[in-house]
Design a protein around this motif. Structure first.
Motif, mmCIF file in Angstrom:
data_model
loop_
_atom_site.group_PDB
_atom_site.id
_atom_site.type_symbol
_atom_site.label_atom_id
_atom_site.label_comp_id
_atom_site.label_asym_id
_atom_site.label_seq_id
_atom_site.Cartn_x
_atom_site.Cartn_y
_atom_site.Cartn_z
ATOM 1 N N ASP A 124 0.826 -1.214 0.000
ATOM 2 C CA ASP A 124 0.000 0.000 0.000
ATOM 3 C C ASP A 124 0.859 1.263 0.000
ATOM 4 O O ASP A 124 0.325 2.376 0.010
ATOM 5 N N GLU A 144 3.463 4.394 -0.657
ATOM 6 C CA GLU A 144 3.956 5.358 -1.642
ATOM 7 C C GLU A 144 5.453 5.520 -1.377
ATOM 8 O O GLU A 144 5.843 5.990 -0.313
ATOM 9 N N TYR A 203 9.359 6.833 -2.387
ATOM 10 C CA TYR A 203 10.155 7.837 -3.104
ATOM 11 C C TYR A 203 11.612 7.392 -3.286
ATOM 12 O O TYR A 203 12.178 6.718 -2.416
ATOM 13 N N ARG A 221 10.485 -1.569 -6.022
ATOM 14 C CA ARG A 221 9.567 -0.879 -6.933
ATOM 15 C C ARG A 221 8.346 -1.764 -7.246
ATOM 16 O O ARG A 221 7.236 -1.284 -7.376
ATOM 17 N N ARG A 243 3.055 0.275 -3.671
ATOM 18 C CA ARG A 243 1.912 0.690 -4.484
ATOM 19 C C ARG A 243 2.358 1.577 -5.640
ATOM 20 O O ARG A 243 2.010 1.355 -6.790
ATOM 21 N N THR A 244 3.126 2.613 -5.326
ATOM 22 C CA THR A 244 3.592 3.531 -6.366
ATOM 23 C C THR A 244 5.014 3.989 -6.082
ATOM 24 O O THR A 244 5.301 4.468 -4.984
ATOM 25 N N PRO A 245 5.898 3.840 -7.069
ATOM 26 C CA PRO A 245 7.211 4.472 -6.924
ATOM 27 C C PRO A 245 7.137 5.916 -7.412
ATOM 28 O O PRO A 245 6.544 6.196 -8.451
ATOM 29 N N HIS A 246 7.696 6.817 -6.639
ATOM 30 C CA HIS A 246 7.733 8.240 -7.000
ATOM 31 C C HIS A 246 9.189 8.662 -7.137
ATOM 32 O O HIS A 246 10.067 8.086 -6.495
ATOM 33 N N TYR A 247 9.396 9.729 -7.890
ATOM 34 C CA TYR A 247 10.768 10.183 -8.108
ATOM 35 C C TYR A 247 10.881 11.697 -7.935
ATOM 36 O O TYR A 247 9.891 12.418 -7.955
ATOM 37 N N ALA A 265 3.565 10.149 2.116
ATOM 38 C CA ALA A 265 4.670 9.320 1.626
ATOM 39 C C ALA A 265 5.040 8.336 2.740
ATOM 40 O O ALA A 265 4.992 8.681 3.924
ATOM 41 N N ASP A 266 5.392 7.112 2.352
ATOM 42 C CA ASP A 266 5.587 6.060 3.353
ATOM 43 C C ASP A 266 7.033 5.585 3.470
ATOM 44 O O ASP A 266 7.479 5.237 4.560
ATOM 45 N N ARG A 300 -0.512 11.991 -7.683
ATOM 46 C CA ARG A 300 0.466 11.235 -6.885
ATOM 47 C C ARG A 300 1.329 12.187 -6.073
ATOM 48 O O ARG A 300 1.723 11.891 -4.949
ATOM 49 N N THR A 339 0.985 12.766 -1.620
ATOM 50 C CA THR A 339 2.163 12.583 -0.775
ATOM 51 C C THR A 339 2.696 13.925 -0.258
ATOM 52 O O THR A 339 3.758 13.984 0.349
ATOM 53 N N TYR A 388 13.120 13.662 -12.920
ATOM 54 C CA TYR A 388 11.796 13.041 -12.794
ATOM 55 C C TYR A 388 10.938 13.768 -11.773
ATOM 56 O O TYR A 388 11.423 14.525 -10.942
ATOM 57 N N GLY A 389 9.638 13.470 -11.858
ATOM 58 C CA GLY A 389 8.746 13.783 -10.756
ATOM 59 C C GLY A 389 8.151 15.171 -10.733
ATOM 60 O O GLY A 389 7.918 15.696 -9.649
#
Lengths: 387, 387
Positions: free
Chosen positions: A231, A233, A235, A255, A259-263, A279-280, B171, B175, B263-264
């Protein structure tokens, strides 16, 4: 000092620091003491206020008392103010101001090679160093731009060293993206006990003090993460920071697990996790000491967990072993799940060669000192002399 | 209306819209006319102020006059204000407020599947739609959240349609990263003529009007890019938006050709390029109409270039052909170099299958309407009826 350091070369530098450290091991403790002029604490050889004798070998070093830490945190706040003042005039000034004078660090790894050293970066570190040298002349300084301070002076990093990254996220800075941060930390016996993440454009300052609640602009913060990795998020600044082989394999597993990779958030990502904004997890690699020391007190003081990818604490003594691989999580449950992923992935055989080439590579920093040497050197100190 | 649309099903919807379009082709022009109540222009069948007769088949449609565009831009500004008001109360409220009510769009592609639809997103679009329906009841609306408006009403997208994305970068939003944006655009005969990128937390609003200088918070902006791709700072929201096959091959070539891939930043990246803050190029894929229409006038009005990956203009009629692949550059020279890269890469054979599966896939949007259908449908219109 930078000139003499540059002239002295690697071997002389290592030898000098080794002697300094050896002296420290056999001396009385260097301690933080109040200065007569206004209450800012000062580290001195003649310890009036002993904190932690180096001869005692407790596994977790005793912290300076709360009052001392608060005073040092107030001073760290001054450092952040000084950095802000230097950085803001350069913000979004375009290539006309910055581009001509940008120096690219050609010799670092792929991820790092494009990190430009801006004028703002240097001016901010200079301002912080000047303040530290004025108020705490005996303190050590390890900054991204100007390297290690006073190798031949009578200070020891094992009691107090300021680790500074004036602009973490120079790539964000030079493209006008307001997610870079000034990172300021104080290590006590190699452990980060004060950390500041300062976003000067957004006027956001996160402060962490060992044993205290972390704050954002003075207000307490708390992580608010999910408890299941699927679940989460997650980064990372960029996928390009994970080099082929082991790091990339592990990152790919992470990754796939979240749930979602962020950058694209640099130090700001850790601040988001600490603040409970949604963010987790943050997983990163190839970081320098100056990239992560400040994050530790901020994340921990907000109820999060931060370690290297094996679960070891992020300390000066672990730096070489940690290889700059950092994992931060909103809660211990998430952290355990992430560590499980990071430690059950197979390690391709090319990793050993990759690691070796990483260790032997060097970069010339802004004043001509191969600054990776500093990292290796400190690691060698630890290996030779322990705590 | 959403309920009746949902009931009518795909075939009825296509048929209805086809009839509407066919009527439009044979009617007099729908034009923007001043309203008596306060100067906001209104589109009406009985055109008092003819702009562009549909029977004239000029390759580039004539623009509404400057005064009309300014009035429409003022109205777009009102829309952005309305969206801000709805979004800001939800900002950084944590999972307690948002998380329970987040709906994940499960059926979209990998990149899009994790895009949560927040309450803020819906409230903002609702507010904007209400305003449009109040002031311009005949205008078309195509929003990310609530799909296409009034398929059986007497409006035609070929003259005026508002394309809305209340929160581009959900997204980032969930976050706590302040780089999402509200995207508002007006298409005139399928071409974006007004665009707003609004960052409500940072109080930054970019406005582009066809034929005018773009502005940031009312001040003119200008791109300031490098002229050689190998010196360029390139943005993409995430590498995960490039699916295996052709898109990933081309993206990898771009990533290798520029100085640094970043990115991002979602829509914010285009605003950075337009503002001349140091970003040079944005390359993205898998975007919806609502993700890019607003960017076009902003980038072009700042001296930049924006097109699909083949160099075609980003218009409604090109949408299906463009496949949501967008390239924006600070100057024509950079754009040409990027197009060269994007068009000399080999196309793996699996791409054809990938493209087919993309076309046939559907997602249920928030009101039960398969909203990819809208995209296909509009494409079919173009194919059947041309301009």
């Amino acid at each position: 000092m930078r000139t003499s350091l540059a002239k002295s070369g690697l071997h002389a530098l290592v030898a000098t620091l080794a002697i300094t450290l050896e002296q420290a091991r056999h001396s009385e403790a260097f301690a933080y003491v109040d200065q007569p002029d206004g209450g800012v604490p000062k580290m001195a050889n003649n310890a009036l206020n002993k904190i932690n004798a180096p001869r005692s070998s407790s596994p977790a070093p005793l912290l300076p008392d709360s009052e001392t830490l608060q005073k040092l945190a107030t001073f760290a706040d001054r450092l952040a103010d000084a950095a802000r003042e230097e950085i803001k005039p350069y913000w979004r000034q375009g290539r006309g101001v910055l581009g001509q004078q940008i120096k690219v660090e050609e010799d670092r790894s792929v991820f790092q090679s494009a990190s430009p050293v801006t004028l703002a970066d240097r001016a901010a570190e200079r301002a912080m160093r000047d303040l530290i040298m004025e108020i705490y002349p005996e303190h050590g300084i390890y900054g991204e731009e100007y390297g290690i301070k006073d190798a031949d002076a009578d200070w020891v990093w094992c009691v107090g060293i300021w680790v500074l990254d004036p602009i973490d996220g120079t790539r964000s800075f030079i493209t006008g993206k307001p997610l870079f941060g000034t990172l300021i930390s104080l290590l006590h016996k190699g452990t980060p006990v004060i950390g500041i993440i300062d976003q000067c454009v957004l006027n956001e300052r996160w402060l962490g003090i060992a044993g205290e609640e972390s704050t954002l602009n003075g207000k307490p913060i708390k992580t608010d993460g999910v408890f299941t990795l699927s679940d989460a998020e997650m980064y990372s600044t960029t996928p390009d920071m994970f080099q082929h082989g082991d790091a990339l394999t592990k990152f790919d597993a992470m990754r796939g697990a979240v749930r979602t990779p962020h950058y694209g958030a640099d130090c700001y990502a850790y601040a988001l996790v600490a603040s409970g904004f949604g963010a987790d997890v943050v997983v990163e690699a190839d970081l320098g000491l100056y990239d992560y020391c400040a994050l530790v007190p901020v994340v921990e003081g907000a109820g999060g967990v931060i370690s290297d990818w094996t679960g070891e604490k992020l300390t000066l003594s672990n730096h070489e072993k940690s290889k700059g691989r950092v994992l931060a999580s909103a809660n211990p449950s998430l952290h355990r799940q992430a560590l499980d992923i990071l430690n059950t992935q197979s390690v391709p055989s090319d990793d050993i060669l990759g690691a070796l080439s990483g260790i032997t590579s060097q970069r010339q920093n802004s004043n001509g000192i191969p600054s990776l040497i500093c990292g290796i050197m400190l690691g060698e100190f630890i290996a030779q002399f322990g705590q």
